[in-house]
Design an enzyme around this catalytic site. Structure first.
Site, PDB file in Angstrom:
ATOM      1  N   ASP A  28      17.732  20.961 -12.013  1.00 59.35           N
ATOM      2  CA  ASP A  28      18.551  20.227 -12.945  1.00 59.35           C
ATOM      3  C   ASP A  28      17.752  19.963 -14.434  1.00 59.35           C
ATOM      4  O   ASP A  28      18.344  20.082 -15.278  1.00 59.35           O
ATOM      5  CB  ASP A  28      18.975  18.934 -12.516  1.00 59.35           C
ATOM      6  CG  ASP A  28      18.094  18.196 -12.035  1.00 59.35           C
ATOM      7  OD1 ASP A  28      17.094  18.521 -11.651  1.00 59.35           O
ATOM      8  OD2 ASP A  28      17.930  16.824 -12.051  1.00 59.35           O
ATOM      9  N   GLU A  57      10.172  30.557  -6.396  1.00 62.02           N
ATOM     10  CA  GLU A  57       9.445  30.682  -7.543  1.00 62.02           C
ATOM     11  C   GLU A  57       8.116  31.473  -7.491  1.00 62.02           C
ATOM     12  O   GLU A  57       7.234  32.117  -8.395  1.00 62.02           O
ATOM     13  CB  GLU A  57       8.945  29.290  -8.291  1.00 62.02           C
ATOM     14  CG  GLU A  57      10.066  28.474  -8.557  1.00 62.02           C
ATOM     15  CD  GLU A  57      11.090  27.786  -7.418  1.00 62.02           C
ATOM     16  OE1 GLU A  57      10.780  27.906  -6.274  1.00 62.02           O
ATOM     17  OE2 GLU A  57      11.936  27.092  -8.051  1.00 62.02           O
ATOM     18  N   HIS A 120      13.607  11.979  -8.812  1.00 64.79           N
ATOM     19  CA  HIS A 120      13.513  13.326  -7.848  1.00 64.79           C
ATOM     20  C   HIS A 120      12.503  14.087  -8.308  1.00 64.79           C
ATOM     21  O   HIS A 120      12.399  14.200  -9.376  1.00 64.79           O
ATOM     22  CB  HIS A 120      14.791  13.896  -7.458  1.00 64.79           C
ATOM     23  CG  HIS A 120      15.393  14.462  -8.589  1.00 64.79           C
ATOM     24  ND1 HIS A 120      16.081  13.809  -9.603  1.00 64.79           N
ATOM     25  CD2 HIS A 120      15.616  15.945  -8.990  1.00 64.79           C
ATOM     26  CE1 HIS A 120      16.635  14.476 -10.518  1.00 64.79           C
ATOM     27  NE2 HIS A 120      16.227  15.947 -10.229  1.00 64.79           N
ATOM     28  N   HIS A 121      11.563  14.524  -7.348  1.00 62.43           N
ATOM     29  CA  HIS A 121      10.637  15.898  -7.817  1.00 62.43           C
ATOM     30  C   HIS A 121       9.489  15.056  -8.482  1.00 62.43           C
ATOM     31  O   HIS A 121       8.609  15.729  -8.991  1.00 62.43           O
ATOM     32  CB  HIS A 121      11.015  16.973  -8.704  1.00 62.43           C
ATOM     33  CG  HIS A 121      12.275  17.654  -8.330  1.00 62.43           C
ATOM     34  ND1 HIS A 121      12.738  17.730  -7.138  1.00 62.43           N
ATOM     35  CD2 HIS A 121      13.282  18.482  -8.984  1.00 62.43           C
ATOM     36  CE1 HIS A 121      13.789  18.369  -7.084  1.00 62.43           C
ATOM     37  NE2 HIS A 121      13.978  18.743  -8.169  1.00 62.43           N
ATOM     38  N   GLY A 446      -5.571  39.414  -5.015  1.00 66.37           N
ATOM     39  CA  GLY A 446      -5.340  39.868  -3.801  1.00 66.37           C
ATOM     40  C   GLY A 446      -4.484  38.876  -2.923  1.00 66.37           C
ATOM     41  O   GLY A 446      -4.580  38.602  -1.832  1.00 66.37           O
ATOM     42  N   ASP A 477       3.458  46.420   6.301  1.00 69.63           N
ATOM     43  CA  ASP A 477       4.445  45.761   7.035  1.00 69.63           C
ATOM     44  C   ASP A 477       4.224  44.293   6.998  1.00 69.63           C
ATOM     45  O   ASP A 477       5.037  43.596   7.069  1.00 69.63           O
ATOM     46  CB  ASP A 477       4.622  46.368   8.389  1.00 69.63           C
ATOM     47  CG  ASP A 477       3.503  46.459   9.060  1.00 69.63           C
ATOM     48  OD1 ASP A 477       2.129  46.112   8.586  1.00 69.63           O
ATOM     49  OD2 ASP A 477       3.552  46.745  10.259  1.00 69.63           O
ATOM     50  N   ASN A 504       2.152  49.809  10.222  1.00 66.57           N
ATOM     51  CA  ASN A 504       1.165  50.144  11.176  1.00 66.57           C
ATOM     52  C   ASN A 504       0.888  48.955  12.169  1.00 66.57           C
ATOM     53  O   ASN A 504      -0.050  48.660  12.808  1.00 66.57           O
ATOM     54  CB  ASN A 504      -0.182  50.287  10.532  1.00 66.57           C
ATOM     55  CG  ASN A 504      -0.516  49.383   9.352  1.00 66.57           C
ATOM     56  OD1 ASN A 504       0.090  48.195   9.336  1.00 66.57           O
ATOM     57  ND2 ASN A 504      -1.691  49.394   8.472  1.00 66.57           N
ATOM     58  N   GLY A 506       1.054  45.638  11.838  1.00 63.10           N
ATOM     59  CA  GLY A 506       0.418  44.371  11.889  1.00 63.10           C
ATOM     60  C   GLY A 506      -0.502  44.286  10.500  1.00 63.10           C
ATOM     61  O   GLY A 506      -0.688  45.390   9.715  1.00 63.10           O
ATOM     62  N   GLU A 510      -7.185  43.362   7.968  1.00 66.84           N
ATOM     63  CA  GLU A 510      -7.994  42.308   8.834  1.00 66.84           C
ATOM     64  C   GLU A 510      -8.419  42.442  10.124  1.00 66.84           C
ATOM     65  O   GLU A 510      -9.440  42.337  10.245  1.00 66.84           O
ATOM     66  CB  GLU A 510      -6.709  41.061   8.955  1.00 66.84           C
ATOM     67  CG  GLU A 510      -5.996  40.832   7.449  1.00 66.84           C
ATOM     68  CD  GLU A 510      -6.406  39.329   7.207  1.00 66.84           C
ATOM     69  OE1 GLU A 510      -7.040  39.071   6.187  1.00 66.84           O
ATOM     70  OE2 GLU A 510      -6.048  38.473   7.872  1.00 66.84           O
TER      71      GLU A 510
HETATM   72  C1  LIG Z   1      -1.160  34.764   0.471  1.00 63.49           C
HETATM   73  C2  LIG Z   1      -2.353  35.375   1.217  1.00 63.49           C
HETATM   74  N1  LIG Z   1      -2.351  35.232   2.446  1.00 63.49           N
HETATM   75  C3  LIG Z   1      -3.246  35.647   3.415  1.00 63.49           C
HETATM   76  C4  LIG Z   1      -4.043  36.646   2.819  1.00 63.49           C
HETATM   77  C5  LIG Z   1      -4.988  37.270   3.944  1.00 63.49           C
HETATM   78  N2  LIG Z   1      -4.831  38.774   4.058  1.00 63.49           N
HETATM   79  C6  LIG Z   1      -5.224  39.747   3.175  1.00 63.49           C
HETATM   80  S1  LIG Z   1      -4.650  41.139   3.777  1.00 63.49           S
HETATM   81  C7  LIG Z   1      -3.760  40.628   5.064  1.00 63.49           C
HETATM   82  C8  LIG Z   1      -2.856  41.573   5.914  1.00 63.49           C
HETATM   83  C9  LIG Z   1      -2.024  42.689   5.261  1.00 63.49           C
HETATM   84  O1  LIG Z   1      -1.216  43.384   6.226  1.00 63.49           O
HETATM   85  P1  LIG Z   1      -0.427  44.517   5.710  1.00 63.49           P
HETATM   86  O2  LIG Z   1       0.369  44.166   4.353  1.00 63.49           O
HETATM   87  O3  LIG Z   1       0.247  44.935   6.804  1.00 63.49           O
HETATM   88  O4  LIG Z   1      -1.384  45.570   5.316  1.00 63.49           O
HETATM   89  P2  LIG Z   1      -2.104  46.846   6.195  1.00 63.49           P
HETATM   90  O5  LIG Z   1      -1.845  46.780   7.549  1.00 63.49           O
HETATM   91  O6  LIG Z   1      -1.827  48.078   5.555  1.00 63.49           O
HETATM   92  O7  LIG Z   1      -3.751  46.497   5.959  1.00 63.49           O
HETATM   93  C10 LIG Z   1      -3.944  39.293   4.840  1.00 63.49           C
HETATM   94  C11 LIG Z   1      -3.084  38.265   6.135  1.00 63.49           C
HETATM   95  C12 LIG Z   1      -3.889  36.970   1.443  1.00 63.49           C
HETATM   96  N3  LIG Z   1      -4.923  38.045   0.978  1.00 63.49           N
HETATM   97  N4  LIG Z   1      -3.018  36.353   0.733  1.00 63.49           N
HETATM   98 MG   LIG Z   2       0.230  46.549   8.270  1.00 63.33          MG
END
Ligand SMILES: Cc1ncc(C[n+]2csc(CCOP(=O)(O)OP(=O)(O)O)c2C)c(N)n1
Ligand SMILES: [Mg+2]
Length: 596
Positions: A28, A57, A120-121, A446, A477, A504, A506, A510
């Site tokens: 608003d 956002e 609000h906000h 990143g 993914d 892949n 997950g 990491e």
């Molecule tokens: C906002 C945010 N939260 C957490 C992280 C930590 N982090 C870096 S890479 C990653 C996983 C990415 O996984 P995916 O997109 O599946 O990539 P791939 O499997 O190809 O390495 C995470 C959780 C981050 N960089 N940014």
């Molecule tokens: Mg992945």
């Protein structure tokens, strides 16, 4: 005297700079401002100016960032407190990575602020400046507009700073001011976007010293990094390469800044004659691409790249942004002390710093005189880069290594190629771009999920510039799950990006750093092929590829190469498979994190 509302004034200023899409979410405190979007559109023709309407956002801030990386400026509008704070992660990323954008926040009216109403906000404590102060730390400059008379000048100042300094700028705009009028004639004078001139004496000293180093150099190299493109020095860098013929390298964040002479859609996979032809074309002539030698990332570089850079006796470094993932965890190892660093606001020669000698003008001056100084340089051929995969049978499962080499010969001139923190931002380093490619990757900040929002922004910008320009995303993914809703905005605007989802199972990046089998690195598997129809796409493709044969069929399909509809391609990859540079980086990062 003709007048224009302050809200319309703001958007007209942006339109003058080719900003034609405004990202954000209504609230608003900004609704009457958003009415002005349609007034500007009415003045300039249907579709000339638009409100994107994002899902949230955070995504809007990523989108404005992606848009800006294509068009040099982006804008998002949020609402006080709840909206603006959701955008801050993205804005901080734009700050870190030198991306110019305007964050306009619709704030309560001047009288509500004066009465300290329990609105609000708010935090409920009558403090209306707290969110502005929070943004201060991640903005080049800010304005909290309170006076209609000075408002146009304040808006101009903010737009200028965002554009020239390539950083985010915050503008708080009270809801009651957007309908007040200002003189329309103010719009006749364009905003001055010129850079301040460098101090001529300091600049002369800089150029003389550099020419001296150039004259003596036997093995010089040019190293191009992120800020060269962020601060609009692509043409200057190209000219420098053409004149000196020094071998040129980019960093991961510099990829796309220099022509790499990639194969532009020609299929190399199993045609030795074609490979020979392309190789000959690349090494002919004096164009910048013929001197492209590869990506330098310290210890993670290919051996032939590392050897040339580290044995150089002069390094001309342009726009360096030496973050861990951009440098193989700070593993640069130059043999020489003859390093010239060109930055947006200073130049450094060996140990001497010249504040205020900005790179754009300094490079232009250097270019006027450098060919003479470089005349004695003995041009050596640059090492050959592998551009085709070893042939394999159709039923072989896809791997990262195969994928990144293969897509190099599917890319075309004019593509915008976006990668995400994860296997893709490392994999893309191993690909070769065709000329005139834009590379987008948030290597320093990143924040995962960024790439999906940035793809929307880049796709909107490309749709405005030339709808045939392809926008291509490679996203993990896991990252996709953070910002997937923005695909719905892509569909809403009939944009036609390629969305390669690397499945892949997950968080592979990491897993390689820590917790290979830990369940915190698992994700809920999604039916990725159902995403486009779920968001009500009508004209779309959704396909899965698991083998080399399936990938080849797709990438050879001429219809697939035309960006005629939105496409999601689910790429099935082994759980722990990663580009070799990521495997090395992950080991270094794990060790750094474990250090006391
Ligand atoms: C906002 C945010 N939260 C957490 C992280 C930590 N982090 C870096 S890479 C990653 C996983 C990415 O996984 P995916 O997109 O599946 O990539 P791939 O499997 O190809 O390495 C995470 C959780 C981050 N960089 N940014
Ligand atoms: Mg992945």
């Amino acid at each position: 005297m003709a007048e224009v509302s302050l809200g319309k004034y703001l958007f007209e200023r942006l339109y003058q700079l080719q900003v034609q899409t405004i990202f954000g979410v209504p609230g608003d405190f900004n609704l009457s401002l958003l009415d002005k979007v349609y007034e500007v559109e009415a003045d300039h023709g249907e579709g000339s100016f638009r409100w994107a309407g994002n899902a949230n956002e955070l995504n809007a801030s990523y989108a404005a960032d992606g848009y800006s990386r294509v068009k040099r400026l982006g804008c998002l509008v949020t609402t006080f407190g709840v909206g603006e704070l959701s955008a801050l992660n993205g804005i901080a990323g734009s700050y870190a990575e030198h991306v110019g954008l305007l964050h306009v926040v619709g704030v309560p009216s001047i009288s509500s602020q004066a009465k300290q109403l329990l609105l609000h906000h708010t935090l409920g404590n009558g403090d209306f400046t707290v969110f502005h102060r929070m943004s201060n730390n991640i903005s080049q400059t800010t304005a909290f507009i309170s006076d209609i008379n000075s408002a146009p000048a304040e808006i101009d100042r903010c737009i200028r700073e965002a554009y020239v300094k390539q950083r985010p700028v915050y503008v708080g705009l009270p809801a009651n001011l957007v309908d007040l009028n200002v003189p329309a004639s103010l719009l006749d004078k364009p905003i001055d976007l010129s850079l301040e001139k460098n101090d001529p004496e300091a600049q002369d000293e800089v150029i003389d010293s550099i020419l001296e180093l150039v004259r003596k150099a036997v093995n010089p190299v040019i190293l191009v990094d992120a800020c060269a493109s962020r601060h609009d020095c692509k043409a200057e860098v190209t000219h420098l390469i053409e004149q000196t013929q020094f071998p040129v390298f980019v960093t991961p964040m510099g990829k796309g800044t220099v022509d790499e002479g990639g194969v532009d859609g020609e299929l190399l996979a199993d045609d030795p004659q074609l490979i020979a032809k392309v190789a000959a074309r690349l090494s002919a002539g004096k164009n910048a691409a013929s001197r492209f030698t590869g990506v330098y990332v310290g210890t993670l570089s290919k051996p032939e790249v590392k050897q040339v850079v580290e044995s150089a006796d002069l390094i001309l470094s342009v726009g360096a942004l030496l973050s861990d993932f951009n440098t193989g965890s700070f593993s640069y190892s130059y043999r020489t002390k003859n390093i010239v660093e060109f930055h947006s606001d200073y130049t450094k020669i060996r140990q001497a710093t010249f504040p205020g000698v900005q790179m754009k003008e300094a490079l232009q001056e250097l270019n006027k005189r450098v060919s003479h100084a470089a005349a004695n340089y003995e041009v050596r051929p640059v090492p050959k880069i592998k551009m085709a995969n070893t042939p394999a049978t159709r039923d072989v499962k896809l791997t990262q290594e195969w994928l990144w080499t293969r897509v190099s010969s599917w890319f075309r001139e004019g593509d915008t190629i976006i990668t995400e923190t994860g296997t893709s931002s490392f994999g893309i380093v191993q690909s070769r771009f065709p000329n005139n490619t834009i590379g987008i990757s948030q290597v320093l900040w990143g924040s995962i999920g960024y790439s999906v929002g940035a793809t929307l922004g880049a796709a909107m910008a490309n749709q405005e510039i030339n709808p045939n320009r392809r926008t291509i995303l490679f996203v993990g993914d896991g990252s996709l799950q953070l910002t997937v809703q923005e695909i719905s905005t892509m569909i809403r605007w009939n944009t036609t990006p390629y969305l390669f989802v690397l499945n892949n199972d997950g968080y592979t990046i990491e897993r390689l750093i820590h917790g290979v089998n830990a369940t915190y690195n698992d994700i809920q598997p999604w039916q990725n092929l159902a995403i486009l129809p779920t968001f009500s796409a009508k004209n779309y493709d959704a396909v899965r590829i698991s083998t080399i044969g399936e990938a080849e069929d797709l990438l050879r399909d001429k219809n697939f190469g035309k960006n005629s509809k939105i496409r999601l391609i689910e790429v099935m990859l082994p759980r722990l498979d990663a580009p070799s540079n990521l495997a090395k980086q992950a080991a270094i990062t794990a060790a750094t994190n474990a250090q006391g």
